[in-house]
Design a protein around this motif. Structure first.
Motif, PDB file in Angstrom:
ATOM      1  N   ASN A 126      31.400  44.939 -82.777  1.00 31.19           N
ATOM      2  CA  ASN A 126      31.553  43.572 -82.276  1.00 31.19           C
ATOM      3  C   ASN A 126      31.122  43.481 -80.813  1.00 31.19           C
ATOM      4  OD1 ASN A 126      33.692  44.919 -81.123  1.00 31.19           O
ATOM      5  ND2 ASN A 126      35.235  43.420 -81.670  1.00 31.19           N
ATOM      6  N   GLY A 127      30.448  44.544 -80.348  1.00 28.03           N
ATOM      7  CA  GLY A 127      29.945  44.545 -78.985  1.00 28.03           C
ATOM      8  C   GLY A 127      28.848  45.570 -78.800  1.00 28.03           C
ATOM      9  N   LEU A 128      28.124  45.417 -77.701  1.00 31.67           N
ATOM     10  CA  LEU A 128      27.095  46.375 -77.314  1.00 31.67           C
ATOM     11  C   LEU A 128      27.480  46.964 -75.966  1.00 31.67           C
ATOM     12  CD1 LEU A 128      23.875  44.373 -78.238  1.00 31.67           C
ATOM     13  CD2 LEU A 128      24.943  46.228 -79.539  1.00 31.67           C
ATOM     14  N   LEU A 129      27.641  48.272 -75.924  1.00 35.00           N
ATOM     15  CA  LEU A 129      27.985  48.977 -74.708  1.00 35.00           C
ATOM     16  C   LEU A 129      26.732  49.143 -73.868  1.00 35.00           C
ATOM     17  CD1 LEU A 129      29.935  50.708 -72.999  1.00 35.00           C
ATOM     18  CD2 LEU A 129      29.382  52.616 -74.492  1.00 35.00           C
ATOM     19  N   VAL A 130      26.776  48.670 -72.625  1.00 36.64           N
ATOM     20  CA  VAL A 130      25.637  48.794 -71.714  1.00 36.64           C
ATOM     21  C   VAL A 130      25.808  50.119 -70.978  1.00 36.64           C
ATOM     22  CG1 VAL A 130      24.414  47.755 -69.786  1.00 36.64           C
ATOM     23  CG2 VAL A 130      25.534  46.296 -71.480  1.00 36.64           C
ATOM     24  N   PHE A 131      24.994  51.098 -71.346  1.00 35.82           N
ATOM     25  CA  PHE A 131      25.099  52.435 -70.763  1.00 35.82           C
ATOM     26  C   PHE A 131      24.297  52.474 -69.466  1.00 35.82           C
ATOM     27  CE2 PHE A 131      24.698  56.932 -70.248  1.00 35.82           C
ATOM     28  CZ  PHE A 131      25.808  57.455 -70.861  1.00 35.82           C
TER      29      PHE A 131
ATOM     30  N   LEU B 195      22.011  53.520 -66.497  1.00 27.42           N
ATOM     31  CA  LEU B 195      20.917  54.480 -66.411  1.00 27.42           C
ATOM     32  C   LEU B 195      21.225  55.634 -65.459  1.00 27.42           C
ATOM     33  CD1 LEU B 195      17.826  52.092 -66.350  1.00 27.42           C
ATOM     34  CD2 LEU B 195      18.617  53.531 -68.225  1.00 27.42           C
ATOM     35  N   GLU B 196      22.042  55.378 -64.445  1.00 31.03           N
ATOM     36  CA  GLU B 196      22.325  56.409 -63.459  1.00 31.03           C
ATOM     37  C   GLU B 196      23.361  57.434 -63.924  1.00 31.03           C
ATOM     38  OE1 GLU B 196      25.010  52.934 -62.626  1.00 31.03           O
ATOM     39  OE2 GLU B 196      22.871  53.133 -62.952  1.00 31.03           O
ATOM     40  N   LYS B 197      23.936  57.234 -65.098  1.00 32.25           N
ATOM     41  CA  LYS B 197      24.938  58.168 -65.622  1.00 32.25           C
ATOM     42  C   LYS B 197      24.372  58.935 -66.810  1.00 32.25           C
ATOM     43  CE  LYS B 197      29.205  56.162 -64.169  1.00 32.25           C
ATOM     44  NZ  LYS B 197      30.619  56.382 -64.398  1.00 32.25           N
ATOM     45  N   SER B 198      24.834  60.171 -66.956  1.00 36.04           N
ATOM     46  CA  SER B 198      24.414  60.964 -68.111  1.00 36.04           C
ATOM     47  C   SER B 198      25.510  61.034 -69.169  1.00 36.04           C
ATOM     48  CB  SER B 198      24.031  62.377 -67.674  1.00 36.04           C
ATOM     49  OG  SER B 198      25.126  63.021 -67.052  1.00 36.04           O
ATOM     50  N   GLU B 199      26.744  60.639 -68.788  1.00 33.52           N
ATOM     51  CA  GLU B 199      27.842  60.612 -69.742  1.00 33.52           C
ATOM     52  C   GLU B 199      28.909  59.641 -69.264  1.00 33.52           C
ATOM     53  OE1 GLU B 199      29.440  64.578 -69.905  1.00 33.52           O
ATOM     54  OE2 GLU B 199      30.511  64.332 -68.026  1.00 33.52           O
ATOM     55  N   LEU B 200      29.712  59.191 -70.191  1.00 34.37           N
ATOM     56  CA  LEU B 200      30.869  58.362 -69.884  1.00 34.37           C
ATOM     57  C   LEU B 200      32.112  59.113 -70.312  1.00 34.37           C
ATOM     58  CD1 LEU B 200      29.604  54.895 -71.137  1.00 34.37           C
ATOM     59  CD2 LEU B 200      29.861  55.635 -68.775  1.00 34.37           C
ATOM     60  N   ARG B 201      33.186  58.927 -69.563  1.00 38.19           N
ATOM     61  CA  ARG B 201      34.441  59.600 -69.882  1.00 38.19           C
ATOM     62  C   ARG B 201      35.506  58.569 -70.221  1.00 38.19           C
ATOM     63  NH1 ARG B 201      34.470  64.352 -65.336  1.00 38.19           N
ATOM     64  NH2 ARG B 201      32.560  65.298 -66.090  1.00 38.19           N
ATOM     65  N   LYS B 202      36.485  59.006 -70.969  1.00 36.87           N
ATOM     66  CA  LYS B 202      37.593  58.135 -71.331  1.00 36.87           C
ATOM     67  C   LYS B 202      38.212  57.582 -70.053  1.00 36.87           C
ATOM     68  CE  LYS B 202      41.758  57.985 -74.121  1.00 36.87           C
ATOM     69  NZ  LYS B 202      42.625  58.737 -75.031  1.00 36.87           N
ATOM     70  N   GLY B 203      38.386  56.265 -70.015  1.00 38.23           N
ATOM     71  CA  GLY B 203      38.957  55.608 -68.845  1.00 38.23           C
ATOM     72  C   GLY B 203      37.932  55.001 -67.910  1.00 38.23           C
ATOM     73  N   ASP B 204      36.635  55.348 -68.077  1.00 35.05           N
ATOM     74  CA  ASP B 204      35.585  54.740 -67.254  1.00 35.05           C
ATOM     75  C   ASP B 204      35.480  53.258 -67.568  1.00 35.05           C
ATOM     76  OD1 ASP B 204      34.943  57.166 -66.128  1.00 35.05           O
ATOM     77  OD2 ASP B 204      33.058  57.419 -67.232  1.00 35.05           O
ATOM     78  N   ARG B 205      35.228  52.458 -66.556  1.00 34.66           N
ATOM     79  CA  ARG B 205      34.973  51.034 -66.770  1.00 34.66           C
ATOM     80  C   ARG B 205      33.511  50.863 -67.158  1.00 34.66           C
ATOM     81  NH1 ARG B 205      38.628  47.294 -65.541  1.00 34.66           N
ATOM     82  NH2 ARG B 205      40.509  48.019 -64.505  1.00 34.66           N
ATOM     83  N   VAL B 206      33.281  50.002 -68.141  1.00 35.55           N
ATOM     84  CA  VAL B 206      31.929  49.791 -68.656  1.00 35.55           C
ATOM     85  C   VAL B 206      31.651  48.310 -68.812  1.00 35.55           C
ATOM     86  CG1 VAL B 206      31.848  52.005 -69.883  1.00 35.55           C
ATOM     87  CG2 VAL B 206      32.695  49.984 -71.063  1.00 35.55           C
ATOM     88  N   THR B 207      30.395  47.980 -68.968  1.00 31.65           N
ATOM     89  CA  THR B 207      29.973  46.614 -69.257  1.00 31.65           C
ATOM     90  C   THR B 207      29.678  46.521 -70.753  1.00 31.65           C
ATOM     91  OG1 THR B 207      28.980  46.411 -67.063  1.00 31.65           O
ATOM     92  CG2 THR B 207      28.229  44.850 -68.749  1.00 31.65           C
ATOM     93  N   VAL B 208      30.170  45.441 -71.355  1.00 29.44           N
ATOM     94  CA  VAL B 208      29.976  45.234 -72.798  1.00 29.44           C
ATOM     95  C   VAL B 208      29.478  43.817 -73.037  1.00 29.44           C
ATOM     96  CG1 VAL B 208      31.127  45.132 -75.041  1.00 29.44           C
ATOM     97  CG2 VAL B 208      31.822  46.843 -73.370  1.00 29.44           C
TER      98      VAL B 208
END
Length: 57
Positions: free
Chosen positions: A32-37, A39-52
């Motif tokens: 029900n969403g698209l996670l905007v990953f 470009l400057e990161k190589s991984e995301l960790r639990k608890g990171d704030r993200v754009t959706v």
């Protein structure tokens, strides 16, 4: 990246959909969403704030 966005008692939780890939439609249908990953990161960790980008479902 397809994602499932849910409301969790005062905050949103975003979980990447399982089985990502161009030939895998199951994760896209369940999302029900698209996670905007970023470009400057190589991984995301639990608890990171993200754009959706929320999708109409």
């Amino acid at each position: 990246m397809s994602a499932v966005v849910s409301w969790d008692g005062g905050d949103y939780t975003v979980t990447p959909a399982e089985q990502q890939g161009s030939g895998v439609l199951k994760s896209t249908v369940a999302a029900n969403g698209l996670l905007v990953f970023p470009l400057e990161k190589s991984e995301l960790r639990k608890g990171d704030r993200v754009t959706v980008q929320l999708l109409n479902t």
